[in-house]
Design an enzyme around this catalytic site. Sequence first.
Site, PDB file in Angstrom:
ATOM      1  N   LYS A  22      80.398   6.475 -25.759  1.00  0.00           N
ATOM      2  CA  LYS A  22      80.741   5.680 -26.804  1.00  0.00           C
ATOM      3  C   LYS A  22      81.578   6.833 -28.045  1.00  0.00           C
ATOM      4  O   LYS A  22      82.676   6.479 -28.286  1.00  0.00           O
ATOM      5  CB  LYS A  22      79.722   4.906 -27.392  1.00  0.00           C
ATOM      6  CG  LYS A  22      80.138   4.395 -28.946  1.00  0.00           C
ATOM      7  CD  LYS A  22      78.691   4.007 -29.522  1.00  0.00           C
ATOM      8  CE  LYS A  22      79.198   3.643 -31.059  1.00  0.00           C
ATOM      9  NZ  LYS A  22      79.494   4.905 -31.826  1.00  0.00           N
ATOM     10  N   ASN A  23      80.754   7.762 -28.549  1.00  0.00           N
ATOM     11  CA  ASN A  23      81.288   8.694 -29.313  1.00  0.00           C
ATOM     12  C   ASN A  23      82.350   9.447 -28.918  1.00  0.00           C
ATOM     13  O   ASN A  23      83.200   9.785 -29.878  1.00  0.00           O
ATOM     14  CB  ASN A  23      80.329   9.573 -30.005  1.00  0.00           C
ATOM     15  CG  ASN A  23      78.934   9.104 -30.585  1.00  0.00           C
ATOM     16  OD1 ASN A  23      79.309   7.836 -30.892  1.00  0.00           O
ATOM     17  ND2 ASN A  23      77.705   9.424 -30.312  1.00  0.00           N
ATOM     18  N   CYS A 117      77.072   1.390 -38.751  1.00  0.00           N
ATOM     19  CA  CYS A 117      75.838   1.232 -38.789  1.00  0.00           C
ATOM     20  C   CYS A 117      75.325   1.743 -40.385  1.00  0.00           C
ATOM     21  O   CYS A 117      75.893   2.813 -40.694  1.00  0.00           O
ATOM     22  CB  CYS A 117      74.739   2.124 -38.199  1.00  0.00           C
ATOM     23  SG  CYS A 117      74.744   1.515 -36.544  1.00  0.00           S
ATOM     24  N   ARG A 122      77.685   7.884 -46.571  1.00  0.00           N
ATOM     25  CA  ARG A 122      78.174   8.555 -45.468  1.00  0.00           C
ATOM     26  C   ARG A 122      79.479   9.252 -46.428  1.00  0.00           C
ATOM     27  O   ARG A 122      80.618   8.817 -46.228  1.00  0.00           O
ATOM     28  CB  ARG A 122      78.746   7.822 -44.458  1.00  0.00           C
ATOM     29  CG  ARG A 122      77.486   7.156 -43.429  1.00  0.00           C
ATOM     30  CD  ARG A 122      78.233   6.544 -42.465  1.00  0.00           C
ATOM     31  NE  ARG A 122      77.045   5.876 -41.454  1.00  0.00           N
ATOM     32  CZ  ARG A 122      77.018   5.791 -40.185  1.00  0.00           C
ATOM     33  NH1 ARG A 122      77.869   6.529 -39.460  1.00  0.00           N
ATOM     34  NH2 ARG A 122      75.876   5.347 -39.543  1.00  0.00           N
ATOM     35  N   ASP A 307      71.005  10.501 -33.305  1.00  0.00           N
ATOM     36  CA  ASP A 307      71.052   9.305 -32.419  1.00  0.00           C
ATOM     37  C   ASP A 307      69.854   8.891 -31.256  1.00  0.00           C
ATOM     38  O   ASP A 307      69.908   7.791 -30.864  1.00  0.00           O
ATOM     39  CB  ASP A 307      72.275   9.147 -31.671  1.00  0.00           C
ATOM     40  CG  ASP A 307      73.235   8.758 -32.518  1.00  0.00           C
ATOM     41  OD1 ASP A 307      73.152   8.442 -33.511  1.00  0.00           O
ATOM     42  OD2 ASP A 307      74.617   8.776 -32.197  1.00  0.00           O
ATOM     43  N   ARG A 399      77.481  -2.985 -29.613  1.00  0.00           N
ATOM     44  CA  ARG A 399      78.392  -2.227 -30.049  1.00  0.00           C
ATOM     45  C   ARG A 399      78.635  -0.949 -29.467  1.00  0.00           C
ATOM     46  O   ARG A 399      79.691  -0.371 -29.178  1.00  0.00           O
ATOM     47  CB  ARG A 399      78.103  -1.871 -31.479  1.00  0.00           C
ATOM     48  CG  ARG A 399      78.605  -2.864 -32.572  1.00  0.00           C
ATOM     49  CD  ARG A 399      78.247  -2.260 -34.108  1.00  0.00           C
ATOM     50  NE  ARG A 399      78.996  -0.855 -34.021  1.00  0.00           N
ATOM     51  CZ  ARG A 399      78.232   0.201 -34.401  1.00  0.00           C
ATOM     52  NH1 ARG A 399      76.915   0.055 -34.764  1.00  0.00           N
ATOM     53  NH2 ARG A 399      78.581   1.425 -34.411  1.00  0.00           N
TER      54      ARG A 399
END
Length: 426
Positions: A22-23, A117, A122, A307, A399
């Site tokens: 995903k990343n 999230c 951030r 994560d 997601r």
Amino acid sequence: MEKLLIKGGNKLNGEVSISGAKNAAVAILPACILVNGVCRIENLPDIKDVKLFLKILEGLNAKIEYIDHNTVEVDCRNVDSYEPDSDLTRRMRGSSYLMGALLGRFHKFKVDPPGGCDFGTRPIDMHIKCFEAMGAAIDSSRGILVAEAPQLSGAHIFFDIVSVGATVNAILASVLAEGTTVIESAAKEPHVVDLANFLNNCGAQIRGAGTDTIKIKGVNSLHGGTYTIIPDQIEAGTFMIAAAATRGDVTLRNVIPRHLEIIGSKLIEAGVKMESMTDSVRVWVEDDAKLRSINFIALPYPGFPTDMQPQLVTFLTTIPGTSTAREGVWEDRFRYVNQLKRMGANIRVEGKLAIIDGVPQLSGANVKATDLRAGAAMIIAGLMAEGTTEIRDIYHIDRGYENFENKFIALGGDIQRVQVIEDDYI
């Protein structure tokens, strides 16, 4: 709305194939904006964040063609806007990468602050710092980010702290800039390396990805091509921990074992067995009595991934003795702990430190996914627990994980997805 019902107590056994990362996907897709040609992306995870990103690109006039569920062709040659749909960008953190891509192509962007999230602030000051170093003027006075650069030039960029997002944006902004850009204190995560490899495959000149220093020599243009995204390190780690947490025996296929070494080292330290092959990893528990408490800290790669922190904490809730988990990246990533307490876990949080006293058994309860990775942790907790666990807010899980509950079901997990009447959704 939907929820998951999990009946715990089954050991996970068998084989599972890991999806694309995903990343990496959410960094490579905006990079297609920089490419003068068609990009065929393979091993793309079939998840909501990817579908949302493709929708954002379509809104910018990109042509998207699905070859199958995990292969897509992206043609951004006709992209004619530097203002992505704010309703879409606010729904995911990865949309911040549009800043670097749009700046690199148009020398300007107009982007709403990204979503995703919520486990702490951030700040994007380091992103802005690298854009300004390359010649862009940034205005955030009206609540949106507006940038303009008459010319983008290579620069020497030093980040005060390691930031994946800022490193990705610096790479995206610099590949078509004039001159050479040097990024010091760069993030070294596998998906940063994957982005650099994708861009190099398209004609970029990037050296040093995966080290502290990345050097990018700007080129005039990038060409299209075919690229296969790496396996998802975090999904793989989640199944590794799930195997250990249920005292099972699971072999993971389609992985890069070296990306999993730090996760595996902590499981081995806790008494779990692990065997690595060329592109697979087996994880199993041979003897419950040999499982033991451990201490760990979540840090940027090659440290233990933040994560994976919620999943490992969940596993440790039923390990005898006292374990500790320190969060070294985000300041508020322990919000999920209250959900584990509802299931009988004995955890106290002191700032960025969680202290876990092992209990004999978790019990099924009604919980929620407070974010993507915490949602994965709740599934692991439900599989571990005695009785039935109900997990709400599972849109977070969708997601970032492809076909997630069905992969657990194939391993012997008892999981059911059911519709929820909104009036009963508390």
